[in-house]
Design a protein around this motif. Sequence first.
Motif, PDB file in Angstrom:
ATOM      1  N   TYR A   8       3.869   8.013   7.520  1.00 31.37           N
ATOM      2  CA  TYR A   8       2.455   7.568   6.057  1.00 31.37           C
ATOM      3  C   TYR A   8       1.269   8.740   6.641  1.00 31.37           C
ATOM      4  O   TYR A   8       0.762   9.180   5.637  1.00 31.37           O
ATOM      5  CB  TYR A   8       2.126   6.241   6.354  1.00 31.37           C
ATOM      6  CG  TYR A   8       4.178   6.018   5.720  1.00 31.37           C
ATOM      7  CD1 TYR A   8       4.054   6.371   4.262  1.00 31.37           C
ATOM      8  CD2 TYR A   8       3.712   4.619   5.430  1.00 31.37           C
ATOM      9  CE1 TYR A   8       5.320   5.854   4.843  1.00 31.37           C
ATOM     10  CE2 TYR A   8       5.075   4.013   5.608  1.00 31.37           C
ATOM     11  CZ  TYR A   8       6.057   4.360   4.685  1.00 31.37           C
ATOM     12  OH  TYR A   8       6.707   4.005   3.883  1.00 31.37           O
ATOM     13  N   LEU A   9       1.194   8.865   7.933  1.00 30.26           N
ATOM     14  CA  LEU A   9      -0.549   9.419   8.091  1.00 30.26           C
ATOM     15  C   LEU A   9       0.312  11.279   7.138  1.00 30.26           C
ATOM     16  O   LEU A   9      -1.060  11.605   7.171  1.00 30.26           O
ATOM     17  CB  LEU A   9      -0.614   9.391   9.524  1.00 30.26           C
ATOM     18  CG  LEU A   9      -0.828   7.985  10.113  1.00 30.26           C
ATOM     19  CD1 LEU A   9      -1.698   7.809  11.228  1.00 30.26           C
ATOM     20  CD2 LEU A   9      -2.243   8.088   8.658  1.00 30.26           C
ATOM     21  N   VAL A  27      -3.744   8.701  -0.512  1.00 25.53           N
ATOM     22  CA  VAL A  27      -4.211   9.305   0.163  1.00 25.53           C
ATOM     23  C   VAL A  27      -4.724   8.043   0.999  1.00 25.53           C
ATOM     24  O   VAL A  27      -4.460   7.833   2.518  1.00 25.53           O
ATOM     25  CB  VAL A  27      -5.203  10.243   0.589  1.00 25.53           C
ATOM     26  CG1 VAL A  27      -5.637  10.297   1.777  1.00 25.53           C
ATOM     27  CG2 VAL A  27      -4.152  11.427   0.321  1.00 25.53           C
ATOM     28  N   ALA A  44      -0.379  11.582   3.623  1.00 25.16           N
ATOM     29  CA  ALA A  44      -1.121  11.543   3.457  1.00 25.16           C
ATOM     30  C   ALA A  44      -2.520  12.510   3.781  1.00 25.16           C
ATOM     31  O   ALA A  44      -2.829  13.007   2.717  1.00 25.16           O
ATOM     32  CB  ALA A  44      -2.298  10.502   3.864  1.00 25.16           C
ATOM     33  N   LEU A  96      -1.774   5.722   1.365  1.00 20.39           N
ATOM     34  CA  LEU A  96      -1.578   5.784   2.686  1.00 20.39           C
ATOM     35  C   LEU A  96      -1.440   4.985   4.039  1.00 20.39           C
ATOM     36  O   LEU A  96      -0.606   5.213   4.742  1.00 20.39           O
ATOM     37  CB  LEU A  96      -0.105   7.049   2.249  1.00 20.39           C
ATOM     38  CG  LEU A  96       0.521   7.198   1.153  1.00 20.39           C
ATOM     39  CD1 LEU A  96       0.850   8.366   1.007  1.00 20.39           C
ATOM     40  CD2 LEU A  96       1.778   6.503   0.716  1.00 20.39           C
ATOM     41  N   VAL A  97      -2.555   5.252   4.768  1.00 17.22           N
ATOM     42  CA  VAL A  97      -2.882   5.173   5.267  1.00 17.22           C
ATOM     43  C   VAL A  97      -3.496   4.271   6.122  1.00 17.22           C
ATOM     44  O   VAL A  97      -3.388   3.247   7.037  1.00 17.22           O
ATOM     45  CB  VAL A  97      -5.014   5.838   5.048  1.00 17.22           C
ATOM     46  CG1 VAL A  97      -5.422   5.753   6.770  1.00 17.22           C
ATOM     47  CG2 VAL A  97      -4.589   7.941   5.286  1.00 17.22           C
ATOM     48  N   ALA A 101       4.867  16.588   1.655  1.00 18.66           N
ATOM     49  CA  ALA A 101       4.736  14.668   1.516  1.00 18.66           C
ATOM     50  C   ALA A 101       6.246  14.059   1.078  1.00 18.66           C
ATOM     51  O   ALA A 101       6.058  13.052   1.593  1.00 18.66           O
ATOM     52  CB  ALA A 101       4.099  14.826   0.281  1.00 18.66           C
ATOM     53  N   GLY A 148       0.708   4.562  -2.638  1.00 16.11           N
ATOM     54  CA  GLY A 148       0.804   5.781  -2.888  1.00 16.11           C
ATOM     55  C   GLY A 148       2.755   6.498  -3.338  1.00 16.11           C
ATOM     56  O   GLY A 148       2.336   7.624  -3.922  1.00 16.11           O
ATOM     57  N   TYR A 185      -2.934  15.473   0.565  1.00 16.57           N
ATOM     58  CA  TYR A 185      -4.515  15.892   0.542  1.00 16.57           C
ATOM     59  C   TYR A 185      -4.677  17.584   0.208  1.00 16.57           C
ATOM     60  O   TYR A 185      -5.471  18.099   0.086  1.00 16.57           O
ATOM     61  CB  TYR A 185      -5.580  15.682   1.542  1.00 16.57           C
ATOM     62  CG  TYR A 185      -6.930  16.469   1.448  1.00 16.57           C
ATOM     63  CD1 TYR A 185      -8.331  15.697   1.307  1.00 16.57           C
ATOM     64  CD2 TYR A 185      -6.994  17.710   2.638  1.00 16.57           C
ATOM     65  CE1 TYR A 185      -9.110  16.712   1.252  1.00 16.57           C
ATOM     66  CE2 TYR A 185      -8.215  17.621   2.867  1.00 16.57           C
ATOM     67  CZ  TYR A 185      -9.611  17.353   2.163  1.00 16.57           C
ATOM     68  OH  TYR A 185     -10.636  17.936   2.180  1.00 16.57           O
ATOM     69  N   THR A 241       0.336  -0.884   0.466  1.00 19.26           N
ATOM     70  CA  THR A 241      -0.085  -0.019   0.380  1.00 19.26           C
ATOM     71  C   THR A 241       0.777   1.082  -0.031  1.00 19.26           C
ATOM     72  O   THR A 241       0.375   2.630  -0.610  1.00 19.26           O
ATOM     73  CB  THR A 241      -0.589  -0.643   0.922  1.00 19.26           C
ATOM     74  OG1 THR A 241       0.037  -0.425   2.488  1.00 19.26           O
ATOM     75  CG2 THR A 241      -2.226  -1.156   0.738  1.00 19.26           C
TER      76      THR A 241
END
Length: 405
Positions: free
Chosen positions: A285-286, A375, A289, A378-379, A311, A224, A293, A220
């Motif tokens: 990663y949070l 996004v 994300a 990455l979450v 980012a 991203g 956004y 995942t």
Amino acid sequence: MASRYRLVLLLWAMQFVNYLDRINISVAAPTMMRSLSIDAVAFGMVLAAFTLGYALMQIPGGMLADRYGAKRLLVCAPIAWSLFTGLTGFVQTLTALIAVRLCFGLAEGSANASLYKLVGDNFASRERAAGNGVWQSALAIGPAAVAPLSAWLLLEAGWRQMFFWFTIPGLLISVVLYFGVPSRGEIVRDAEPIAKDLSSGWSGLFRRPGTWLVMLGYMTFNMGYWGFLGWMPGYLALERHLDLHALGYGASIPYLAGLVGLILSAWLSSTVLHRYRPQLIAAGYLAAAVALYMTFNAQSLSGCLAYLCVAAFFIYGNFPPTAAVLLDVGPQKGRGTFVGIANTFGQAGGFVAPLVVGFVVRITHSFAGGFAFMVFALVCSALSFLALYPYVARAKSSAWVRGEV
């Protein structure tokens, strides 16, 4: 210590050249799309062809590195990928471009596990984030350097000649690696491996939830990362309307921020936070994300570039601790193969990302859906690495070394 860091400096040089050849096509994307009359979906297929080839060679490359040593892979791979870099400049059709990029991915993917294997074999667990951080800094410096260089070559010579010129660095680095990397038996192995070996077979390793969490998190993350890496220059050109000259410099700025994040994270995850690498990765990663956004919703170009920098800071900042976690969880006697397997999962995510982003752009005429996809990915990666913490802690315990967990 000095000999080991000379080794990773050679790995840095290889990855720098690797990323010159890998990222130049992203800068050339708008020009190539016009020249070959292809749309965003078709170019997404071109980007995905590379990641497919890259993924297919992860396990074979890791197995070859375990069996024959990493040096042979490191010397041969740049020669092969340079050949396909040059052939990119000859293509006339979409089919030919996809085929060449697939082969280019196969060539680059063959040596990837060797980089991790050399660090895992020569650095103790606590040092691995720093050791990986040295060569991984090229993953940020390379794209930062290639953006203005590629833009200049595009303006001066055109996209076909650009690829011809980029064949030269790979051939040169192959010679450097041949004379600079020690042979298999000459490398000083003063690390203290902690991971469980393969005495109980691969089946025992794959029964551990921690193994699958690593692979899910890596897959995942790559969704991203490759969405970001493959489409950022195109986004700045198509959505934010940067011209080619400005694109070359504008696209390089986030990678410089990524380099700062990578250096800081390599230090933190090798010193004060070395016991909390999964939490550090999850937080990074949070934050990435959230930054993506904000990138899409920025009202100005300067705001967009600022959030892209944030980012990149966190995305690249997670490279060293992620590599260290991968080596901690994997088996000592099969590091190359294990990294190859994990990277296969990772590149599966990298294969999907450019296709999804390209499809969304064509259907909606906007990058909004593509950013939402990155996004979300990455979450998911952050949650996977957060759940991994107990398993990494066990990997560092004596019970894990004895095979009791």
